[in-house]
Design a protein around this motif. Structure first.
Motif, short mmCIF file in Angstrom:
data_model
loop_
_atom_site.label_atom_id
_atom_site.label_comp_id
_atom_site.label_asym_id
_atom_site.label_seq_id
_atom_site.Cartn_x
_atom_site.Cartn_y
_atom_site.Cartn_z
N LYS A 1 -58.68 -48.36 83.52
CA LYS A 1 -57.63 -47.86 82.66
C LYS A 1 -56.35 -48.41 83.37
CE LYS A 1 -59.25 -46.12 79.04
NZ LYS A 1 -59.23 -47.02 77.75
N ARG B 1 -53.62 -51.10 81.94
CA ARG B 1 -52.15 -50.95 81.60
C ARG B 1 -51.23 -51.86 82.43
NH1 ARG B 1 -50.61 -44.40 82.36
NH2 ARG B 1 -51.54 -44.08 80.17
N CYS C 1 -52.69 -49.74 74.27
CA CYS C 1 -53.04 -49.04 75.64
C CYS C 1 -51.55 -48.36 76.05
CB CYS C 1 -53.73 -49.42 76.71
SG CYS C 1 -53.07 -51.04 77.23
N LEU C 2 -50.61 -49.25 76.13
CA LEU C 2 -48.97 -49.23 76.27
C LEU C 2 -48.54 -47.98 75.37
CD1 LEU C 2 -48.07 -52.28 77.54
CD2 LEU C 2 -48.89 -50.43 78.92
#
Length: 141
Positions: A23, A27, A93-94
């Motif tokens: 993860k 990022r 994901c951001l």
């Protein structure tokens, strides 16, 4: 039975660490890609290439957008909303992070030299070629 629980805990700890690492990599990779593509996206909207500074902390993302004073005055839409939509659409994901967007006016010196551009200095190449040519001529003699 004690060995089974120990092995299960070890596998679980390794899997958890790998998940957190993945993860984190996701990022950082998305942040790197976004910092390269966001200026192009904003250039299409504003007709001027902005200077983008992106900083990421544990759970927040700070984006500073540098524009000329003329471009800031002539924007007829909400720039923060457009950047948020871009991040949600292309980098999900951001989008879960807390995003702070700020605008500033670029100084005139920032327009001339962009550190992200690759420079090709012809004079250095000519000096290098002449240096190597001298060595090869001396070896031939």
């Amino acid at each position: 039975m004690k060995k089974f629980w120990k092995n299960l805990f070890t596998v679980g700890a390794i899997a958890g660490g790998a998940y957190v690492g993945f993860k984190g990599y996701q990022r950082v990779s998305s942040l790197n890609k976004m910092s390269k593509t966001l200026p192009d996206y904003l250039e299409d909207l504003i007709d001027e290439r902005p200077k983008i500074n992106v900083n990421m902390s544990f759970n927040s993302l700070s984006i500073a957008i540098g524009l000329s004073s003329f471009a800031i005055e002539n924007i007829d839409f909400d720039l923060d909303e457009q950047v948020n939509r871009y991040i949600i659409d292309y980098y999900p994901c951001l989008s879960k992070m807390r995003i702070n967007i700020s605008q500033y006016i670029k100084s005139s010196g920032e327009d001339k030299y962009d550190l992200e551009d690759e420079f090709y200095n012809v004079q250095d190449v000519e000096q290098t070629e002449s240096y190597y040519e001298k060595d090869s001529e001396e070896e031939e003699k």
